[in-house]
Design a protein around this motif. Structure first.
Motif, mmCIF file in Angstrom:
data_model
loop_
_atom_site.group_PDB
_atom_site.id
_atom_site.type_symbol
_atom_site.label_atom_id
_atom_site.label_comp_id
_atom_site.label_asym_id
_atom_site.label_seq_id
_atom_site.Cartn_x
_atom_site.Cartn_y
_atom_site.Cartn_z
ATOM 1 N N GLU A 38 0.812 -1.220 0.000
ATOM 2 C CA GLU A 38 0.000 0.000 0.000
ATOM 3 C C GLU A 38 0.844 1.268 0.000
ATOM 4 O OE1 GLU A 38 0.618 -1.222 4.315
ATOM 5 O OE2 GLU A 38 0.289 -2.183 2.361
ATOM 6 N N GLY A 39 2.172 1.131 0.064
ATOM 7 C CA GLY A 39 3.050 2.295 0.085
ATOM 8 C C GLY A 39 3.023 2.981 1.444
ATOM 9 N N PHE A 40 3.569 4.180 1.486
ATOM 10 C CA PHE A 40 3.630 4.956 2.722
ATOM 11 C C PHE A 40 2.793 6.222 2.589
ATOM 12 C CE2 PHE A 40 7.800 2.760 2.501
ATOM 13 C CZ PHE A 40 7.672 1.966 3.632
ATOM 14 N N LEU A 41 2.120 6.591 3.671
ATOM 15 C CA LEU A 41 1.293 7.792 3.662
ATOM 16 C C LEU A 41 2.122 9.057 3.795
ATOM 17 C CD1 LEU A 41 -1.603 6.541 5.991
ATOM 18 C CD2 LEU A 41 -1.545 6.605 3.482
ATOM 19 N N SER A 42 3.267 8.940 4.468
ATOM 20 C CA SER A 42 4.118 10.096 4.715
ATOM 21 C C SER A 42 5.511 9.599 5.064
ATOM 22 C CB SER A 42 3.557 10.957 5.845
ATOM 23 O OG SER A 42 3.553 10.220 7.059
ATOM 24 N N GLU A 43 6.441 10.537 5.189
ATOM 25 C CA GLU A 43 7.795 10.174 5.592
ATOM 26 C C GLU A 43 7.795 9.623 7.015
ATOM 27 O OE1 GLU A 43 11.748 9.422 5.078
ATOM 28 O OE2 GLU A 43 10.288 10.121 3.585
ATOM 29 N N GLU A 44 6.951 10.202 7.873
ATOM 30 C CA GLU A 44 6.850 9.711 9.247
ATOM 31 C C GLU A 44 6.313 8.279 9.268
ATOM 32 O OE1 GLU A 44 4.669 10.831 13.510
ATOM 33 O OE2 GLU A 44 4.323 12.060 11.718
ATOM 34 N N ASP A 45 5.319 8.011 8.424
ATOM 35 C CA ASP A 45 4.772 6.665 8.331
ATOM 36 C C ASP A 45 5.828 5.684 7.836
ATOM 37 O OD1 ASP A 45 2.664 4.624 8.230
ATOM 38 O OD2 ASP A 45 2.826 4.820 6.050
ATOM 39 N N LYS A 46 6.656 6.131 6.912
ATOM 40 C CA LYS A 46 7.739 5.286 6.391
ATOM 41 C C LYS A 46 8.719 4.924 7.496
ATOM 42 C CE LYS A 46 11.561 5.411 3.057
ATOM 43 N NZ LYS A 46 12.207 6.206 1.984
ATOM 44 N N VAL A 47 9.117 5.904 8.296
ATOM 45 C CA VAL A 47 10.068 5.665 9.380
ATOM 46 C C VAL A 47 9.471 4.719 10.414
ATOM 47 C CG1 VAL A 47 11.297 6.747 11.293
ATOM 48 C CG2 VAL A 47 11.281 7.842 9.045
ATOM 49 N N GLN A 48 8.198 4.930 10.761
ATOM 50 C CA GLN A 48 7.556 4.078 11.760
ATOM 51 C C GLN A 48 7.389 2.651 11.254
ATOM 52 O OE1 GLN A 48 3.890 6.103 12.743
ATOM 53 N NE2 GLN A 48 4.901 7.548 14.128
ATOM 54 N N HIS A 49 6.972 2.515 10.005
ATOM 55 C CA HIS A 49 6.758 1.189 9.432
ATOM 56 C C HIS A 49 8.069 0.418 9.325
ATOM 57 C CE1 HIS A 49 5.278 -1.882 6.590
ATOM 58 N NE2 HIS A 49 4.059 -1.532 6.985
ATOM 59 N N THR A 50 9.108 1.095 8.861
ATOM 60 C CA THR A 50 10.410 0.453 8.734
ATOM 61 C C THR A 50 10.988 0.125 10.107
ATOM 62 O OG1 THR A 50 10.778 1.710 6.697
ATOM 63 C CG2 THR A 50 12.689 0.628 7.666
ATOM 64 N N GLY A 51 10.742 0.987 11.081
ATOM 65 C CA GLY A 51 11.192 0.713 12.442
ATOM 66 C C GLY A 51 10.506 -0.502 13.032
ATOM 67 N N LEU A 52 9.255 -0.734 12.621
ATOM 68 C CA LEU A 52 8.495 -1.865 13.143
ATOM 69 C C LEU A 52 8.896 -3.177 12.480
ATOM 70 C CD1 LEU A 52 6.158 -2.867 14.961
ATOM 71 C CD2 LEU A 52 4.593 -2.326 13.071
ATOM 72 N N TYR A 53 9.109 -3.146 11.178
ATOM 73 C CA TYR A 53 9.315 -4.389 10.425
ATOM 74 C C TYR A 53 10.745 -4.590 9.920
ATOM 75 C CZ TYR A 53 4.232 -4.639 10.444
ATOM 76 O OH TYR A 53 2.926 -4.696 10.832
ATOM 77 N N GLY A 54 11.577 -3.561 9.982
ATOM 78 C CA GLY A 54 12.957 -3.737 9.569
ATOM 79 C C GLY A 54 13.726 -4.586 10.570
ATOM 80 N N LEU A 55 14.704 -5.337 10.078
ATOM 81 C CA LEU A 55 15.461 -6.240 10.952
ATOM 82 C C LEU A 55 16.849 -5.733 11.294
ATOM 83 C CD1 LEU A 55 14.627 -9.746 9.399
ATOM 84 C CD2 LEU A 55 13.405 -8.481 11.179
ATOM 85 N N LEU A 56 17.351 -4.750 10.537
ATOM 86 C CA LEU A 56 18.759 -4.373 10.667
ATOM 87 C C LEU A 56 18.931 -2.866 10.772
ATOM 88 C CD1 LEU A 56 20.044 -6.557 7.698
ATOM 89 C CD2 LEU A 56 20.227 -7.159 10.110
ATOM 90 N N ASP A 57 19.859 -2.447 11.622
ATOM 91 C CA ASP A 57 20.371 -1.079 11.615
ATOM 92 C C ASP A 57 21.879 -1.187 11.469
ATOM 93 O OD1 ASP A 57 20.969 1.579 11.837
ATOM 94 O OD2 ASP A 57 20.577 1.694 14.001
ATOM 95 N N ILE A 58 22.331 -1.279 10.246
ATOM 96 C CA ILE A 58 23.743 -1.553 9.974
ATOM 97 C C ILE A 58 24.623 -0.355 10.288
ATOM 98 C CG2 ILE A 58 25.404 -2.116 8.148
ATOM 99 C CD1 ILE A 58 23.186 -3.719 6.784
ATOM 100 N N ASP A 59 24.166 0.846 9.943
ATOM 101 C CA ASP A 59 25.016 2.032 10.054
ATOM 102 C C ASP A 59 24.842 2.784 11.373
ATOM 103 O OD1 ASP A 59 22.469 2.895 9.550
ATOM 104 O OD2 ASP A 59 22.908 3.683 7.561
#
Length: 296
Positions: A38-59
């Motif tokens: 469904e994509g992202f509604l906003s940049e804030e939504d993108k950050v929150q969604h990726t924070g919830l489902y992302g597995l890695l913070d490499i940098d």
């Protein structure tokens, strides 16, 4: 001299012909991928969604990278001989219902668009004590019938029952299906393992047995923990990260959220781990003799 030249040309032609005939495997993955359907509604939504489902913070910038569970599964399975068909979980229904929808689509279209294999790194687990212990492979149909009975009262188990039957239908059509032993603890069973014809993968590392289950329905044991290591070019500049330890760049530097080359760790700690990541490696090794090629 002409004879040797002719032989060289023939050998070269044979090698090129062999490369052209290198088989391609069509591999379906049902999982959660970045970005969401469904994509992202906003940049804030993108950050929150990726924070919830992302597995890695490499940098180490406190933002997760744009790689979800399914993305990592695909990276571990990746090989030039594989063509991946993604079936994303959108999160609009229960995971088992969305998995069932995807399996129904694959099965319905199999005659026209067959696949060679499916990786399903998801589980529907319960305590092994819910069944008559010890678990015995010969009683798989009895266990499946118990799940069907549970489904008369609990819709989630009805979904699991239908997923099991859909997996069996897929194997009967000729597809290779790999699923996971599960990460819910040593006393649990991923009930999808009951599906006849499905290969269940557990962890080769005994030290992971505190959360990755092992039982009579585990068919294969494979590497379940992966240490990401930085890959540098000839000048010492980092170009990406290797997941599987074959020296290939699986995650390019450009994909990191900070877009910075400064102070990137040579290796990521802790490793990513789980039977979810054992299954794609086991499938790759089963299908390929030499699964170490870097992608071009």
């Amino acid at each position: 001299m002409l004879r040797y030249f002719t032989l060289f040309v023939c050998l070269l032609s044979w090698n090129l012909h062999a490369e052209e005939k290198q088989p391609l495997y069509y591999i379906a993955i049902i999982d959660r991928f970045y970005p969401p359907m469904e994509g992202f509604l906003s940049e804030e939504d993108k950050v929150q969604h990726t924070g919830l489902y992302g597995l890695l913070d490499i940098d180490n910038d406190r933002q997760k990278e744009a790689f979800y569970h399914g993305d990592i599964v695909q990276l571990i399975a990746s090989d030039p001989s594989f063509v991946f068909l993604r079936y994303p979980l959108a999160g609009q229904q229960s995971p088992m219902q969305e998995i069932l929808n995807a399996l129904t689509s694959i099965n319905d279209r199999f005659a026209a668009t067959p696949i060679d294999a499916l990786i399903l790194s998801w589980e529907s687990s319960t305590l092994m004590s819910a069944f008559n212990e010890p678990l015995v492979r010969e009683h798989r149909e009895q266990y499946i019938q118990m799940i069907q009975q549970w489904g008369q009262e609990f819709p989630s188990w009805q979904e699991t029952y239908l997923v099991i039957r859909a997996l069996e239908q897929l194997t009967q059509q000729g597809a290779t299906v790999y699923t996971i032993s599960g990460n819910s603890g040593p006393r649990t069973i991923n009930t999808l393992s009951f599906a006849d014809g499905v290969t269940t993968v557990g962890a080769a590392e005994e030290e992971l047995n505190y959360f990755i289950t092992d039982n009579a329905f585990v068919d294969v044991y494979e590497q379940a923990a992966y240490h990401l290591k930085r890959v540098d070019d000839a000048t010492g500049m980092p170009v990406g990260y290797d997941i599987t330890g074959n020296g290939c760049q699986d995650i390019p530097i450009e994909a990191l959220s900070s877009h910075s080359y400064d102070a990137l760790p040579s290796a990521l700690w802790p490793p990513i781990k789980g039977s979810s990541f054992a299954a794609p490696m086991a499938l790759k090794k089963a299908l390929l003799r030499d699964p170490v090629h870097c992608r071009s």
